[in-house]
Design an enzyme around this catalytic site. Structure first.
Site, PDB file in Angstrom:
ATOM      1  N   GLY A 177     -28.274   9.111 -16.529  1.00 35.01           N
ATOM      2  CA  GLY A 177     -28.561   7.670 -16.613  1.00 35.01           C
ATOM      3  C   GLY A 177     -27.417   6.894 -17.251  1.00 35.01           C
ATOM      4  O   GLY A 177     -27.047   5.808 -16.810  1.00 35.01           O
TER       5      GLY A 177
ATOM      6  N   GLU B 145     -33.324  21.134 -20.915  1.00 35.05           N
ATOM      7  CA  GLU B 145     -32.169  20.832 -20.053  1.00 35.05           C
ATOM      8  C   GLU B 145     -31.082  21.884 -20.279  1.00 35.05           C
ATOM      9  O   GLU B 145     -30.926  22.385 -21.397  1.00 35.05           O
ATOM     10  CB  GLU B 145     -31.615  19.437 -20.373  1.00 35.05           C
ATOM     11  CG  GLU B 145     -32.612  18.334 -20.039  1.00 35.05           C
ATOM     12  CD  GLU B 145     -32.111  16.931 -20.378  1.00 35.05           C
ATOM     13  OE1 GLU B 145     -30.952  16.777 -20.799  1.00 35.05           O
ATOM     14  OE2 GLU B 145     -32.905  15.984 -20.227  1.00 35.05           O
TER      15      GLU B 145
ATOM     16  N   HIS C 298     -29.659  14.198 -16.022  1.00 34.37           N
ATOM     17  CA  HIS C 298     -29.476  13.384 -17.243  1.00 34.37           C
ATOM     18  C   HIS C 298     -28.175  12.570 -17.153  1.00 34.37           C
ATOM     19  O   HIS C 298     -27.305  12.674 -18.024  1.00 34.37           O
ATOM     20  CB  HIS C 298     -29.489  14.264 -18.498  1.00 34.37           C
ATOM     21  CG  HIS C 298     -29.791  13.487 -19.751  1.00 34.37           C
ATOM     22  ND1 HIS C 298     -30.491  14.011 -20.811  1.00 34.37           N
ATOM     23  CD2 HIS C 298     -29.486  12.217 -20.113  1.00 34.37           C
ATOM     24  CE1 HIS C 298     -30.583  13.112 -21.773  1.00 34.37           C
ATOM     25  NE2 HIS C 298     -29.963  11.996 -21.369  1.00 34.37           N
TER      26      HIS C 298
END
Ligand SMILES: NC(=O)c1ccc[n+]([C@@H]2O[C@H](COP(=O)([O-])OP(=O)(O)OC[C@H]3O[C@@H](n4cnc5c(N)ncnc54)[C@H](O)[C@@H]3O)[C@@H](O)[C@H]2O)c1
Ligand SMILES: O=C(O)[C@H](O)COP(=O)(O)O
Length: 410
Positions: A293, A268, A291
């Site tokens: 969440g 990432e 990313h």
């Protein structure tokens, strides 16, 4: 209350855009030296910065390896302002006498809401329809579009997030199946699958909620994908290392996987200015999210307060409740006594040597607390002593073989 180190001299380093609520919590507790960075630092800069920090706060992008921790000569505590702690070598931290704290529940609901929304989107084929509309296309059709009601959601990893996903999915009328390596009490009408393959064979949407561990690394590869129902959907908001991304890419091309929602990736970007690359780019039937969440204002605000409060409590009082790598002690205030903290390798005879120091120095012990893990022992001793005596006791305790770290809280 004084600490061995005045609070205003304690340097707090917060990386990766940790919420302002954390900064406010530190300031309110008297910690004025709080340095904040919006993203994770390249390793050379991290190593230079961590050398001066007493407390570091990170999220999922900063890797605190044993090598990085070796440079952290002053580091007293680590805060992961998130759920996952896989980015930290927690054992190396333990052996360096550094507790690691996290926020085990604060973003659970945020992840669960996103996952359920994604399940609906995938079942309706919305990612493809959205992409097509953006290109000026128009394909109004019910083909391949399904209600969530009555469909089966397979949850792999039925922990805090997995159970919340299950509860929300049931409220939509979905059937919930789960698979976990531990025996789990099912919530609502959720049912345990007999095996991972059983879950994969019966689910219309599979969602992954396992932590990153050696056993979950690449646990979802070509074989697991082949065991899914043809055209079923996959959601991964756990860790990028859990799914074999090339196998998923191939299965999306072949149609074995009908669609996917992926929030986490094997590699990432370090921050928002860096480029994102993935084999999954360009698939119309894949929802890609950076990313996020757990990235809601509500979750981040709560996490900031929760983890900062744990770090302040450890720094002020020695309590290690909910540390992920450390013996856990909940300590009362030590009004009227000085508190000595002794962290040592868990080996025979250390405690008797600790007690010997106090009898030799003829100092009365007001209270003593001890907890151990397989690796280390953490003993906390409250004494009725002068400041000078407490400082001398600390220096005597430091000489005991196996000592990893000592502190005194005046
Ligand atoms: N995308 C995001 O922003 C985001 C946010 C929060 C958490 N997460 C990730 O989600 C993970 C899960 O969070 P949680 O709070 O539910 O954790 P949890 O510890 O409560 O639950 C994890 C569950 O997975 C199970 N498990 C472990 N290994 C397994 C295996 N090999 N097969 C099947 N089950 C297995 C465990 O027994 C446990 O029940 C976190 O570790 C973190 O990596 C991601
Ligand atoms: O472990 C977590 O809580 C999530 O992966 C979120 O990580 P983040 O704080 O980097 O968004």
């Amino acid at each position: 209350m004084k600490t061995s180190f005045p609070r205003q001299d304690i340097r707090v380093l917060l990386l990766e855009g940790v919420s302002q609520s954390a900064v406010d919590t530190f300031h309110a507790a008297g910690y004025s030296q709080v340095e904040v960075y919006p993203k994770s630092l390249p390793e050379d800069q991290l190593r230079a910065k961590i050398a001066d920090a007493h407390i570091i706060g990170i999220r999922s992008r900063t890797h605190l390896s044993a090598e990085v921790l070796a440079d952290a000569r002053r580091l007293m505590a680590i805060g992961c302002f998130c759920i996952g702690t896989n980015q930290v070598d927690v054992e190396a931290a333990e052996l360096a006498g550094i507790p690691v704290f996290n926020a085990p529940y604060s973003n659970t609901r945020s992840v669960a809401e996103l996952v359920v929304a994604e399940a609906i989107m995938l079942l309706r084929g919305i990612p493809q329809k959205n992409a097509e509309c953006h290109r000026g296309g128009w394909s109004k059709s019910a083909l391949g579009s399904h209600e969530a009601r009555g469909k089966t959601l397979g949850i792999v990893g039925y922990g805090h997030i997995g159970t919340q996903v299950g509860v929300l999915a049931e409220s939509l009328g979905m059937q919930v199946l789960f698979h976990d390596i531990e025996a789990k009490l099912s919530l609502g009408n959720a049912r345990s699958a007999t095996s991972l393959d059983d879950l994969l064979a019966r689910s219309d949407v599979v969602t992954l909620h396992v932590p990153e561990t050696p056993s979950t690394k690449l646990m979802f590869g070509a074989a697991e994908i082949a065991a899914m129902r043809p055209g079923a959907h996959l959601i991964n908001a756990s860790r990028g290392t859990v799914v074999d991304i090339d196998a998923l890419d191939a299965a999306l091309r072949s149609g074995q996987v009908g669609g996917a929602a992926i929030d986490v990736f094997p590699v990432e970007p370090k921050g928002n200015d860096d480029a994102f690359e993935s084999p999954l780019l360009g698939h119309d039937n894949v929802l890609l999210t950076p990313h996020v969440g757990g990235s809601t204002l509500e979750a981040q605000d709560n996490i900031g307060i929760e983890v900062a409060a744990k770090l302040v409590r450890y720094s002020d009082n020695g309590s290690t409740l909910s540390a992920v790598n450390f013996p856990e002690v909940t300590l009362p205030e030590h009004i009227g006594s000085h508190r000595l903290l002794h962290l040592h390798r868990n080996m025979p005879g250390v405690l008797s040597k600790v007690n010997e120091v106090f009898s030799r120095e003829a100092i009365n012990i007001d209270g003593q607390y001890l907890r151990t893990t397989a690796n280390v022992g953490y003993v906390v001793i409250d004494v009725a002593a002068t400041e000078e005596q407490a400082a001398h006791l600390r220096s005597e305790l430091s000489k005991i073989e196996g000592t990893l770290r000592t502190r005194v809280l005046y």
